[in-house]
Enzyme design. Structure first.
Site, PDB file in Angstrom:
ATOM      1  N   CYS A 143       0.834  -1.205   0.000  1.00 49.17           N
ATOM      2  CA  CYS A 143       0.000   0.000   0.000  1.00 49.17           C
ATOM      3  C   CYS A 143       0.868   1.254   0.000  1.00 49.17           C
ATOM      4  O   CYS A 143       1.422   1.637   1.035  1.00 49.17           O
ATOM      5  CB  CYS A 143      -0.929   0.001   1.207  1.00 49.17           C
ATOM      6  SG  CYS A 143      -2.023   1.443   1.276  1.00 49.17           S
ATOM      7  N   CYS A 146      -0.542   4.031   2.216  1.00 46.68           N
ATOM      8  CA  CYS A 146      -0.325   3.773   3.645  1.00 46.68           C
ATOM      9  C   CYS A 146       1.109   4.062   4.060  1.00 46.68           C
ATOM     10  O   CYS A 146       1.365   4.658   5.107  1.00 46.68           O
ATOM     11  CB  CYS A 146      -0.631   2.319   3.975  1.00 46.68           C
ATOM     12  SG  CYS A 146      -2.231   1.726   3.420  1.00 46.68           S
ATOM     13  N   ASP A 147       2.078   3.614   3.246  1.00 45.54           N
ATOM     14  CA  ASP A 147       3.466   3.578   3.685  1.00 45.54           C
ATOM     15  C   ASP A 147       4.433   4.447   2.888  1.00 45.54           C
ATOM     16  O   ASP A 147       5.566   4.663   3.321  1.00 45.54           O
ATOM     17  CB  ASP A 147       3.978   2.127   3.633  1.00 45.54           C
ATOM     18  CG  ASP A 147       3.142   1.185   4.488  1.00 45.54           C
ATOM     19  OD1 ASP A 147       2.704   1.618   5.574  1.00 45.54           O
ATOM     20  OD2 ASP A 147       2.915   0.040   4.074  1.00 45.54           O
TER      21      ASP A 147
END
Length: 329
Positions: A143, A146-147
């Site tokens: 992701c 997300c990261d």
């Protein structure tokens, strides 16, 4: 072994990530006394879902210093327990949504429920090669949103595996943070839509490694983080070294819907279809929340939001059918 039990409740929730726990919090505060099945290593994932694997979540509101996925899920779990949710660490094996009340089965008990929230998430499709487990969440992710903004990826070369729209989207997103982004694809053409292909191929920070697969991931010194990849050209057989600090797997996800036995309408990718602007599924009284019905946003905060929606939709439905509150026993 514990004897099989039969329990009754107004609302049964299947799943224990941000969607399931948020649904439980709202339902419990509405005094519906929900029963929640959090799964017992379902699909080899601990209760709480894939969220629990996140080392540091920095984009969930309310945690300016970041928080681990495990701690965030535990906090949500404690909150739902506080308001009266009954939680069982069991995996739902099958359901019966063809008659009312509905039935939810695990190996230890049967729950009879007037309404059900399905919040079982989706499983990232994984690749297996030497180092693929060692550097998961230590340079490897599924992701970018997300990261991707993490400090270990900033101004570093990064790589994305995949050839669909998701891979193009991930690569384009990562150009905001990485010094260069490689797209590694096993074929010589993408399956992504033309518009997404053009956006990726026209980006000066993106380079495509066609007809290539990752055969190994290795570390950087003694830090225990990803340092690079061994990439094999499937046409020539040549293996080259690609030094990157991040590898993002974008080959798709599998929604956790097999246990439903085809009793809810699914889309072509297996995600539960919900009616626009709601969490209602094809069966009245069954609601879906989180990534099991969302293949677009796939964030913890959006999952939590749909968990709230599902609980409110379920509460309104239960009021309509005149279900007795506090029915669980």
């Amino acid at each position: 072994m514990e004897d099989l039990q039969t329990m009754k409740t107004c609302l049964c929730i299947i799943g224990s990530g941000p969607a399931g726990q948020t649904a439980a919090i709202y339902a419990a505060r509405a005094e519906l006394k929900p029963i929640l099945f959090e799964g017992g290593m379902a699909n080899d994932i601990s209760p709480g879902g894939q969220f629990t694997a996140a080392i540091c979540i920095e984009n969930f509101p309310g945690f300016p210093e970041g928080i681990t996925g495990r701690e965030l899920v535990d906090r949500c779990r404690n909150q739902s327990l506080r308001f009266g949710t009954q939680i069982f660490t069991e995996t739902v094996t099958k359901v019966n949504f063809s008659s009312r009340p509905f039935k939810v089965f695990t190996d230890l008990r049967t729950v009879i429920a007037d309404a059900v929230v399905v919040a079982t998430g989706a499983i990232v499709k994984q690749l297996s090669f030497p180092g693929s487990n060692s550097f998961w969440k230590r340079g490897m992710s599924a992701c970018a949103v997300c990261d991707g903004a993490a400090s270990i990826f900033r101004n570093k070369p990064l790589a994305v595996i995949g050839g669909g729209d998701s891979a193009m989207d991930e690569a384009i997103y990562l150009t905001k943070y990485g010094s260069k982004v490689y797209i590694i694809h096993r074929r010589d053409t993408f399956k992504a839509s033309k518009i997404m292909q053009n956006r990726a191929l026209s980006n000066p920070k993106i380079e495509v490694l066609w007809s290539s697969v990752v055969v190994e991931a290795y570390g950087e010194g003694e830090r225990g983080v990803l340092g690079g990849l061994k990439v094999k050209n499937v046409v020539t057989g040549e293996v080259s070294d690609l030094q990157v600090s991040g590898l993002f797997i974008a080959i798709g996800r599998d929604p956790t819907t097999k246990f439903l036995g085809g009793q809810l309408e699914l889309d072509s990718d297996g995600y539960i279809v919900t009616k626009p602007g709601s969490t209602h599924t094809s069966v009245r009284g069954i609601f879906a929340a989180g990534e099991v019905q969302d293949k677009k946003y796939r964030q913890g905060i959006t999952a939590a939001g749909t968990g709230c929606m599902a609980a409110l939709d379920a509460e309104h439905y239960l009021q309509e059918i005149g279900s007795q509150e506090g029915k669980s026993d």
